[in-house]
Scaffold this motif. Sequence first.
Motif, PDB file in Angstrom:
ATOM      1  N   GLU A 116       0.818  -1.212   0.000  1.00 16.39           N
ATOM      2  CA  GLU A 116       0.000   0.000   0.000  1.00 16.39           C
ATOM      3  C   GLU A 116       0.851   1.261   0.000  1.00 16.39           C
ATOM      4  N   VAL A 117       1.955   1.264   0.741  1.00 17.38           N
ATOM      5  CA  VAL A 117       2.823   2.444   0.769  1.00 17.38           C
ATOM      6  C   VAL A 117       3.509   2.625  -0.582  1.00 17.38           C
ATOM      7  N   ASN A 118       3.889   1.533  -1.235  1.00 16.14           N
ATOM      8  CA  ASN A 118       4.451   1.651  -2.583  1.00 16.14           C
ATOM      9  C   ASN A 118       3.437   2.261  -3.545  1.00 16.14           C
ATOM     10  N   GLN A 119       2.161   1.874  -3.399  1.00 14.68           N
ATOM     11  CA  GLN A 119       1.105   2.482  -4.209  1.00 14.68           C
ATOM     12  C   GLN A 119       0.956   3.973  -3.891  1.00 14.68           C
ATOM     13  N   LYS A 120       1.077   4.305  -2.619  1.00 11.59           N
ATOM     14  CA  LYS A 120       0.970   5.705  -2.185  1.00 11.59           C
ATOM     15  C   LYS A 120       2.082   6.552  -2.812  1.00 11.59           C
ATOM     16  N   PHE A 121       3.303   6.053  -2.790  1.00 12.98           N
ATOM     17  CA  PHE A 121       4.413   6.754  -3.439  1.00 12.98           C
ATOM     18  C   PHE A 121       4.151   6.900  -4.938  1.00 12.98           C
ATOM     19  N   ALA A 143      10.359  -1.372  -4.135  1.00 14.97           N
ATOM     20  CA  ALA A 143      10.538  -2.362  -5.205  1.00 14.97           C
ATOM     21  C   ALA A 143       9.290  -2.559  -6.054  1.00 14.97           C
ATOM     22  N   LEU A 144       8.106  -2.311  -5.500  1.00 13.59           N
ATOM     23  CA  LEU A 144       6.866  -2.498  -6.251  1.00 13.59           C
ATOM     24  C   LEU A 144       6.462  -1.258  -7.040  1.00 13.59           C
ATOM     25  N   MET A 145       7.053  -0.139  -6.734  1.00 15.89           N
ATOM     26  CA  MET A 145       6.632   1.124  -7.326  1.00 15.89           C
ATOM     27  C   MET A 145       6.757   1.170  -8.854  1.00 15.89           C
ATOM     28  N   PRO A 146       7.830   0.628  -9.471  1.00 12.87           N
ATOM     29  CA  PRO A 146       7.899   0.676 -10.940  1.00 12.87           C
ATOM     30  C   PRO A 146       6.687   0.017 -11.606  1.00 12.87           C
ATOM     31  N   HIS A 147       6.220  -1.087 -11.055  1.00 17.26           N
ATOM     32  CA  HIS A 147       5.050  -1.778 -11.613  1.00 17.26           C
ATOM     33  C   HIS A 147       3.806  -0.898 -11.525  1.00 17.26           C
ATOM     34  N   ILE A 181       7.738  -9.126  -5.964  1.00 21.03           N
ATOM     35  CA  ILE A 181       8.829  -8.148  -5.876  1.00 21.03           C
ATOM     36  C   ILE A 181       9.586  -8.089  -7.203  1.00 21.03           C
ATOM     37  N   LEU A 182       9.873  -9.231  -7.791  1.00 25.76           N
ATOM     38  CA  LEU A 182      10.588  -9.253  -9.066  1.00 25.76           C
ATOM     39  C   LEU A 182       9.769  -8.580 -10.166  1.00 25.76           C
ATOM     40  N   ARG A 183       8.481  -8.871 -10.228  1.00 20.88           N
ATOM     41  CA  ARG A 183       7.629  -8.238 -11.235  1.00 20.88           C
ATOM     42  C   ARG A 183       7.530  -6.730 -10.997  1.00 20.88           C
ATOM     43  N   GLY A 184       7.543  -6.350  -9.723  1.00 22.97           N
ATOM     44  CA  GLY A 184       7.535  -4.926  -9.412  1.00 22.97           C
ATOM     45  C   GLY A 184       8.741  -4.211  -9.986  1.00 22.97           C
ATOM     46  N   LEU A 185       9.917  -4.792  -9.800  1.00 21.07           N
ATOM     47  CA  LEU A 185      11.150  -4.191 -10.312  1.00 21.07           C
ATOM     48  C   LEU A 185      11.166  -4.147 -11.834  1.00 21.07           C
ATOM     49  N   LEU A 186      10.594  -5.150 -12.458  1.00 20.46           N
ATOM     50  CA  LEU A 186      10.606  -5.216 -13.920  1.00 20.46           C
ATOM     51  C   LEU A 186       9.668  -4.207 -14.570  1.00 20.46           C
ATOM     52  N   GLY A 187       8.990  -3.406 -13.760  1.00 17.99           N
ATOM     53  CA  GLY A 187       8.274  -2.268 -14.326  1.00 17.99           C
ATOM     54  C   GLY A 187       9.220  -1.194 -14.826  1.00 17.99           C
ATOM     55  N   ALA A 188      10.466  -1.237 -14.384  1.00 14.45           N
ATOM     56  CA  ALA A 188      11.472  -0.247 -14.803  1.00 14.45           C
ATOM     57  C   ALA A 188      12.030  -0.598 -16.172  1.00 14.45           C
ATOM     58  N   ASP A 189      12.621   0.397 -16.834  1.00 20.19           N
ATOM     59  CA  ASP A 189      13.294   0.187 -18.119  1.00 20.19           C
ATOM     60  C   ASP A 189      14.762  -0.163 -17.933  1.00 20.19           C
ATOM     61  N   ILE A 190      15.344   0.362 -16.870  1.00 19.60           N
ATOM     62  CA  ILE A 190      16.748   0.096 -16.574  1.00 19.60           C
ATOM     63  C   ILE A 190      16.877  -0.100 -15.068  1.00 19.60           C
TER      64      ILE A 190
END
Length: 477
Positions: A116-121, A143-147, A181-190
């Motif tokens: 929830e805090v990652n969503q808030k950010f 870690a979830l924020m990029p997703h 967590i891994l899928r969250g990070l893979l929201g990033a491009d780099i």
Amino acid sequence: MRGNLLVVSNRGPFTIEENNGSLKYRPAVSGLVSAVLPAVKKIGGTWLAWAGRIAEKPAEVQAVIKDEFQFVEILLSREEVEGYYEGYANGVLWPLCHLMPEKVRMYEENYRIYREVNQKFAQKAATLLRAGTLLWIHDYHLALMPHFIRQKNPWQRIAFFWHIPFPPVELFTIQPWAEEILRGLLGADIIGFLIDDYRENFLRAVERVLRLPVNYEWGTVYYNGREILVKAVPIGIETKNFQKEVPEIPEIKEEIAGQKVFLGVERLDYTKGLKEKIQGFARFLENNPEYRGKVKLLQVAVPTRENIDQYQTYAREVLAEASRVNVRFGNNHWQPVKILKRNYSQEELIYLYRIADALVITSLEDGLNLVAKEYIASRKEPGVLILSKRTGVARQLGAALLVNPYSPEEIALKLKEALEMPDNLKKKSFSLLKEQVILKNNEWWLENFLGKELRLMDTGFGKYYRKRGEKKVGAID
């Protein structure tokens, strides 16, 4: 606002305290801040972070405008801090990534709050994005924020840098939330890591857990029609910041008068090996009685995460270990170990680095360790660096005296070697260390991790940074 960069991290460049309705701002000191702040100041833009304030009721986010960039505060409740920060980020991810699964405490509720805090950010960051903005997210707290950003802004350019070790897949998957967590990070491009070992551990986890195609040679992952680049780039420091003149600290000068000084600078964290350092120093005094009364271990031990039981216990253990050594070897005129339990400013740290005959780092597991680089950059005269083999920076600074932090005998031998090292050898090894720190500085890190991305921004980035071999211009001259 000059730049079009949005940096997001758990803690940022300021801490904010509320007193009788007024806000007091203090510069924050951390490895992340020292690495990222120079870029934000030069490029311009916005930094979004929690500044330490607890807000039990919904309140308007405070924005602090600075000359070089805009700082935007995000407010967290006590429940959010306990679940997101203390519970999951530092109760699960931190010990797992530092190869200490016995310290992991897993609770579903903490992970729910972390999510929830990652969503808030992400929601707050989305309001600050504009056309052409590069979003740069930092560390395991988010870690979830990029997703979450990718879901709402599929074309957004996102960079993520992971500032701690990334563990082998066998350890990372102890937790039931590894896949998310891994899928969250893979929201990033780099995605950036500090050394090749961590990059490879991440790629292996993606391959085995998510069963995605991975190219280890190029560091690419193919996910949802996107090619994600994964790089290993160790952080550098702004060396010029550590070359200024600084005042003495009178009480420290008096404390060390007439003695050789071993210095330690760490947070009171169980990964930093403070107990092992003190035990190694005790073994040194036991094996070399001629040095008793002539040498001191000056240990900066900054309290951290004091609401977490394991940290409270560890702090007591470190102080007890120091007390045992002082009782065993000390007397009314000399105490071998001095624990300094407060935050020191950059200027004060520079003074400590310069008075130390050797810096001693005995981390049990450490993503990089910028203190080692700060010590080298601060010195006017050659000094000795005793460096744990378990630090990421040991891959760069091989000219240091490398030590196994789990061996008191080896620590004792390296302490003796540091004191008795011939001047010519000391100068040679220190010269090699300084060359590495200057060459792979903060500018080098930014160029190698984000240079291409930043040059695509309409910020005049080339004014401040250049490819190797190009003419020096602008602020870096």
